[in-house]
Design a protein around this motif. Structure first.
Motif, PDB file in Angstrom:
ATOM      1  N   LYS A  98       0.477  -1.184  -0.069  1.00  0.00           N
ATOM      2  CA  LYS A  98       0.379  -0.129   0.087  1.00  0.00           C
ATOM      3  C   LYS A  98       0.858   1.107  -0.071  1.00  0.00           C
ATOM      4  CE  LYS A  98      -3.974  -2.079   2.218  1.00  0.00           C
ATOM      5  NZ  LYS A  98      -4.567  -2.046   3.782  1.00  0.00           N
ATOM      6  N   LEU A  99       2.297   1.030   0.775  1.00  0.00           N
ATOM      7  CA  LEU A  99       2.960   2.197   0.590  1.00  0.00           C
ATOM      8  C   LEU A  99       3.406   2.682  -0.631  1.00  0.00           C
ATOM      9  CD1 LEU A  99       3.730   2.157   4.607  1.00  0.00           C
ATOM     10  CD2 LEU A  99       2.660   4.333   3.220  1.00  0.00           C
ATOM     11  N   GLY A 100       3.903   1.275  -1.545  1.00  0.00           N
ATOM     12  CA  GLY A 100       4.155   1.707  -2.992  1.00  0.00           C
ATOM     13  C   GLY A 100       5.745   0.478  -3.482  1.00  0.00           C
ATOM     14  N   ALA A 101       5.169   0.241  -1.812  1.00  0.00           N
ATOM     15  CA  ALA A 101       6.990  -0.903  -1.753  1.00  0.00           C
ATOM     16  C   ALA A 101       6.571  -2.498  -2.373  1.00  0.00           C
ATOM     17  CB  ALA A 101       7.377  -1.449  -0.365  1.00  0.00           C
ATOM     18  N   LYS A 102       8.219  -3.015  -3.201  1.00  0.00           N
ATOM     19  CA  LYS A 102       7.639  -4.432  -2.933  1.00  0.00           C
ATOM     20  C   LYS A 102       8.397  -5.145  -2.167  1.00  0.00           C
ATOM     21  CE  LYS A 102       7.411  -2.095  -7.878  1.00  0.00           C
ATOM     22  NZ  LYS A 102       8.312  -2.560  -9.875  1.00  0.00           N
ATOM     23  N   PRO A 103       7.723  -5.455  -1.940  1.00  0.00           N
ATOM     24  CA  PRO A 103       7.737  -7.198  -0.435  1.00  0.00           C
ATOM     25  C   PRO A 103       7.862  -8.371  -1.687  1.00  0.00           C
ATOM     26  CG  PRO A 103       6.215  -6.284  -0.480  1.00  0.00           C
ATOM     27  CD  PRO A 103       5.798  -5.728  -1.445  1.00  0.00           C
ATOM     28  N   VAL A 104       9.161  -8.599  -1.440  1.00  0.00           N
ATOM     29  CA  VAL A 104       9.869 -10.228  -1.839  1.00  0.00           C
ATOM     30  C   VAL A 104       9.822 -10.865  -0.754  1.00  0.00           C
ATOM     31  CG1 VAL A 104      11.077 -12.017  -2.716  1.00  0.00           C
ATOM     32  CG2 VAL A 104      10.964  -9.025  -3.828  1.00  0.00           C
ATOM     33  N   VAL A 105       8.378 -12.026  -0.524  1.00  0.00           N
ATOM     34  CA  VAL A 105       8.717 -13.212   0.349  1.00  0.00           C
ATOM     35  C   VAL A 105       9.483 -13.685   0.052  1.00  0.00           C
ATOM     36  CG1 VAL A 105       7.719 -14.691   1.448  1.00  0.00           C
ATOM     37  CG2 VAL A 105       5.958 -13.199   0.986  1.00  0.00           C
ATOM     38  N   MET A 106      10.688 -14.298   0.895  1.00  0.00           N
ATOM     39  CA  MET A 106      11.960 -15.316   1.321  1.00  0.00           C
ATOM     40  C   MET A 106      12.262 -15.992   2.105  1.00  0.00           C
ATOM     41  SD  MET A 106      15.357 -12.914  -0.273  1.00  0.00           S
ATOM     42  CE  MET A 106      14.508 -12.856  -1.341  1.00  0.00           C
ATOM     43  N   ASP A 107      13.160 -16.869   2.620  1.00  0.00           N
ATOM     44  CA  ASP A 107      13.498 -17.220   3.340  1.00  0.00           C
ATOM     45  C   ASP A 107      14.786 -16.401   4.336  1.00  0.00           C
ATOM     46  OD1 ASP A 107      13.980 -19.973   5.129  1.00  0.00           O
ATOM     47  OD2 ASP A 107      15.786 -19.250   5.048  1.00  0.00           O
TER      48      ASP A 107
END
Length: 341
Positions: A185-194
């Protein structure tokens, strides 16, 4: 924190009443407690010290067999192992149990809520939090004894993170769940990783930054050898560990044993706050000397993050228990002036 102090004093008093030597007919409580922390870590050392205090304060009546580094069952399985009697107590954290009930998010990592660990602890002891959380734990045959809250986490980044504006298109390692929604929502691009993939991902540019831990731990991990930008104080995440015990085991314990456990946990919680703050302060000075840029967000940016985070909470408050906890947090945060009307 008067209530914390009184609890710990009561534990000492209970021990003195019991006498200086264990009577032959003294009640014995044996507890098998697992934590996901390794014994050499800060948290592991805090737990070891707490276990020693419990045994000393009880004059040996409470006998703890600790298991570190999730050596009996996987971290996420510790809660159920305690509830079913494989273990007696769980010293991991509520965030591992969000799949069981999303309400555990709001006792595990209350993102965008409290600014300091003492504020979060004050909700537990003075804001009705313990009662609200206990309703949740008891439904799963567990008793919440207390929390350890280590403080706000900081980012490690290869790009500046000086404000909300810098989050636009910022690719960073994120755990799954509510955090990804907030930052999207804040414009970031989270990447789920270990967690183990962070170093390679930073070095190769797959990600620009990472949500790992507090600034002292991040430094210890070597993240700032790669990523030369950080933020402090942190603001986005402040996970808590819990000590939760099998409710049948807890109810069967003598009252003075329960009082000792509660008091020792409260004492350990305060020590955790003080010790981690000391570590963070030392790490901060060292990182500045090494040329790492430290960004302190403005009040306006911090409030914008809180507004977005708190607006996201209802999306995860999909059970009665979760809704009750969110309402409790919002009411107390409003008292602290951390909710923008």
């Amino acid at each position: 924190m008067k209530q914390l102090t009184n609890t710990f004093v009561a534990a000492i008093a209970a021990t003195m009443v019991a006498g200086t030597a264990m009577a032959e007919d003294a009640p014995i409580t044996k507890l098998r407690i697992q934590t996901h922390h390794a014994p050499e870590t800060t948290a592991g050392k805090l737990y070891s010290s707490m276990f020693d205090s419990i045994e000393a304060l009880s004059n040996g009546e409470i006998d703890i067999e600790p298991f570190f580094s999730s050596s009996v069952v996987k971290s996420v399985e510790t809660f159920d192992a305690a509830a079913t009697g494989i273990l007696d107590c769980d010293a991991t954290g509520g965030a591992y149990q969000t799949g069981k009930n999303p309400a555990f998010q709001f006792v595990g990592d209350i993102m965008g809520g409290y600014a300091t660990p003492t504020q979060q602890l004050s909700w537990l002891y003075y804001g009705g939090g313990l009662e609200a959380a206990q309703n949740l734990y008891n439904q799963y045959d567990m008793q919440l004894v207390g929390w350890m809250v280590y403080g706000q986490e900081s980012f490690a980044s290869t790009k500046p993170i000086r404000s909300v504006e810098d989050l636009k298109d910022w690719k960073f390692r994120s755990p799954p769940g509510m955090e990804t929604k907030i930052f999207e929502k804040l414009g970031a691009k989270p990447v789920v990783m270990d967690f183990t993939e962070i170093f390679t991902a930073l070095e190769t540019g797959i990600i620009d930054g990472a949500d790992a831990s507090n600034i002292a731990t991040n430094k210890g991990l070597g993240l700032y050898d790669i990523a030369k930008f950080a933020n402090y104080p942190g603001f986005h995440s402040m996970p808590s560990d819990h000590l939760a015990c099998n409710k049948a085991v807890w109810d069967a314990m003598p009252e003075h044993h329960r009082t000792i456990m509660e008091g020792a946990m409260a004492d350990a919680a305060l020590k955790a706050v003080l010790f981690v703050e000391k570590q963070n302060t030392e790490a901060l000075a060292a990182l500045k000397a090494e040329g790492v840029e430290i960004a302190a967000w403005s009040d306006e940016d911090l409030q914008e993050f809180r507004n977005v985070a708190q607006a996201t909470w209802p999306e995860f408050a999909t059970t009665p228990e979760a809704k009750a906890l969110v309402e409790s947090h919002l009411a107390y945060l409003n008292e602290l002036g951390l909710v923008q009307e």
